[in-house]
Design a protein around this motif. Structure first.
Motif, short mmCIF file in Angstrom:
data_model
loop_
_atom_site.label_atom_id
_atom_site.label_comp_id
_atom_site.label_asym_id
_atom_site.label_seq_id
_atom_site.Cartn_x
_atom_site.Cartn_y
_atom_site.Cartn_z
N ALA A 51 0.83 -1.21 0.00
CA ALA A 51 0.00 0.00 0.00
C ALA A 51 0.86 1.25 0.00
O ALA A 51 0.62 2.20 -0.76
CB ALA A 51 -0.93 -0.01 1.21
N LEU A 52 1.88 1.28 0.87
CA LEU A 52 2.75 2.46 0.95
C LEU A 52 3.55 2.64 -0.32
O LEU A 52 3.64 3.75 -0.87
CB LEU A 52 3.68 2.34 2.16
CG LEU A 52 4.65 3.49 2.39
CD1 LEU A 52 3.91 4.82 2.52
CD2 LEU A 52 5.50 3.24 3.63
N ALA A 53 4.13 1.56 -0.84
CA ALA A 53 4.90 1.66 -2.07
C ALA A 53 4.02 2.06 -3.25
O ALA A 53 4.42 2.83 -4.12
CB ALA A 53 5.61 0.34 -2.36
N GLY A 54 2.78 1.56 -3.26
CA GLY A 54 1.89 1.81 -4.39
C GLY A 54 1.55 3.27 -4.58
O GLY A 54 1.38 3.73 -5.72
N LEU A 55 1.47 4.03 -3.51
CA LEU A 55 1.07 5.43 -3.66
C LEU A 55 2.22 6.35 -4.04
O LEU A 55 2.00 7.52 -4.40
CB LEU A 55 0.38 5.93 -2.39
CG LEU A 55 1.18 6.03 -1.08
CD1 LEU A 55 1.98 7.30 -0.97
CD2 LEU A 55 0.22 5.91 0.10
N ILE A 56 3.47 5.86 -4.01
CA ILE A 56 4.62 6.74 -4.19
C ILE A 56 4.65 7.39 -5.58
O ILE A 56 4.74 8.62 -5.70
CB ILE A 56 5.94 5.98 -3.92
CG1 ILE A 56 6.06 5.65 -2.43
CG2 ILE A 56 7.14 6.81 -4.36
CD1 ILE A 56 7.27 4.81 -2.07
N LEU A 57 4.59 6.62 -6.64
CA LEU A 57 4.71 7.20 -7.98
C LEU A 57 3.47 7.98 -8.43
O LEU A 57 3.62 9.06 -9.02
CB LEU A 57 5.07 6.11 -9.00
CG LEU A 57 6.46 5.50 -8.82
CD1 LEU A 57 6.74 4.46 -9.90
CD2 LEU A 57 7.55 6.58 -8.83
N PRO A 58 2.24 7.52 -8.15
CA PRO A 58 1.09 8.37 -8.46
C PRO A 58 1.15 9.72 -7.75
O PRO A 58 0.81 10.76 -8.33
CB PRO A 58 -0.11 7.54 -7.98
CG PRO A 58 0.35 6.14 -8.03
CD PRO A 58 1.80 6.18 -7.68
N THR A 59 1.59 9.70 -6.49
CA THR A 59 1.72 10.95 -5.74
C THR A 59 2.77 11.86 -6.37
O THR A 59 2.56 13.07 -6.53
CB THR A 59 2.10 10.66 -4.27
OG1 THR A 59 1.09 9.82 -3.70
CG2 THR A 59 2.20 11.93 -3.47
N LEU A 60 3.89 11.28 -6.76
CA LEU A 60 4.97 12.06 -7.37
C LEU A 60 4.53 12.70 -8.68
O LEU A 60 4.70 13.91 -8.89
CB LEU A 60 6.18 11.14 -7.60
CG LEU A 60 7.44 11.78 -8.16
CD1 LEU A 60 8.10 12.69 -7.13
CD2 LEU A 60 8.43 10.71 -8.61
N ILE A 61 3.93 11.91 -9.57
CA ILE A 61 3.59 12.41 -10.91
C ILE A 61 2.42 13.39 -10.87
O ILE A 61 2.45 14.43 -11.55
CB ILE A 61 3.26 11.23 -11.84
CG1 ILE A 61 4.47 10.29 -11.96
CG2 ILE A 61 2.86 11.75 -13.22
CD1 ILE A 61 5.73 10.94 -12.45
N THR A 62 1.39 13.10 -10.08
CA THR A 62 0.25 14.03 -10.03
C THR A 62 0.64 15.35 -9.40
O THR A 62 0.14 16.41 -9.80
CB THR A 62 -0.94 13.42 -9.26
OG1 THR A 62 -0.51 13.01 -7.95
CG2 THR A 62 -1.53 12.24 -10.00
N ASN A 63 1.54 15.31 -8.43
CA ASN A 63 1.97 16.57 -7.82
C ASN A 63 2.87 17.38 -8.75
O ASN A 63 2.90 18.61 -8.66
CB ASN A 63 2.67 16.30 -6.48
CG ASN A 63 1.67 16.01 -5.38
OD1 ASN A 63 0.70 16.75 -5.20
ND2 ASN A 63 1.86 14.92 -4.67
#
Length: 255
Positions: A51-63
């Motif tokens: 769960a923690l690893a999964g949100l890393i790249l979507p968070t990075l790119i959308t921000n």
């Protein structure tokens, strides 16, 4: 396909994609809440590390999209204006990430959920509540540190920033851009930290990369809503969403 599923069953993988699509829509509309929604929902059917690893790249790119929506000059200006908050957040994400396996989940969920819910609910009720920001520099440092402490262990560092922006009455466009800048730099720090801890393994990062697609798709729809919100309505949506996310964090901690 097996590469991006991180060992998950198909039902869990597609559920994660659906959750991320919705989280991207909400983020596009109000500028935050993607990690909150993803962590809240993912905890029901994914292992904590995935769960923690999964949100890393979507968070990075959308921000990245959110931070630079008004151009590079505006993003750099926001980074300079809020550098204290950024410094505190990044430093303590890097530190607290090392404690991921040692902090009880109930503890950090309650310590984040209760005060955020109380603050946002009081503001939503009409009480003119604001942090005492006569000493604004100290407030930026303090809330940045708090955000970083939570960010490293949970992937969530937005609520302290939202509390700060609501307290100073930041205009909508500025508030959304600042969130994008702070969240972008924080997401980069989170990625670096968990490359070191091993949570961001190649298999989990492949899963995270797959989630970028629904995240960006949802965000484009959310932008259309954001552009139509006036300042007062945007503020109330922000307060209401903070209440809901805070309550959900408390619910997870207790049940």
């Amino acid at each position: 396909m097996d590469l991006v599923m991180a060992g998950l069953e198909p039902q869990a993988f597609w559920a994660a994609m659906a959750v991320t699509l919705f989280a991207g829509f909400v983020k596009g509309a109000v500028g935050f809440a993607m990690p909150l929604i993803m962590v809240s929902a993912f905890s029901a059917f994914l292992p904590a590390e995935v769960a923690l690893a999964g949100l890393i790249l979507p968070t990075l790119i959308t921000n990245m999209s959110q931070a630079f929506r008004q151009g590079h000059a505006a993003a750099i200006g926001s980074a300079r204006q809020y550098w204290r908050f950024l410094a505190g957040t990044v430093a303590f994400i890097l530190l607290s990430a090392q404690l991921f396996e040692h902090i009880p989940r109930m503890a950090y969920l309650l310590l984040l959920g209760v005060p955020v819910t109380a603050f946002a609910a009081l503001q939503l009720s009409g009480l003119p509540l604001a942090l005492p920001l006569r000493h604004r520099k100290g407030a930026e440092w303090g809330l940045g540190v708090i955000g970083g402490l939570y960010g490293g262990v949970s992937g969530i560092w937005g609520p302290p920033l939202l509390v700060y922006l609501l307290s100073i009455g930041a205009p909508k466009v500025e508030a959304v851009r600042v969130q994008g800048v702070v969240f972008l730099i924080g997401a980069a720090a989170l990625l670096m930290a968990h490359l070191g801890t091993g949570i961001a393994s190649p298999e989990r990062l492949a899963f995270s990369a797959a989630l970028v697609v629904p995240a960006m798709l949802g965000m484009q729809f959310g932008y259309k809503i954001q552009d139509r919100l006036d300042q007062a309505l945007f503020r109330r949506w922000t307060q209401a969403l903070l209440v809901l996310t805070g309550l959900n964090l408390v619910r997870q901690a207790l049940f």
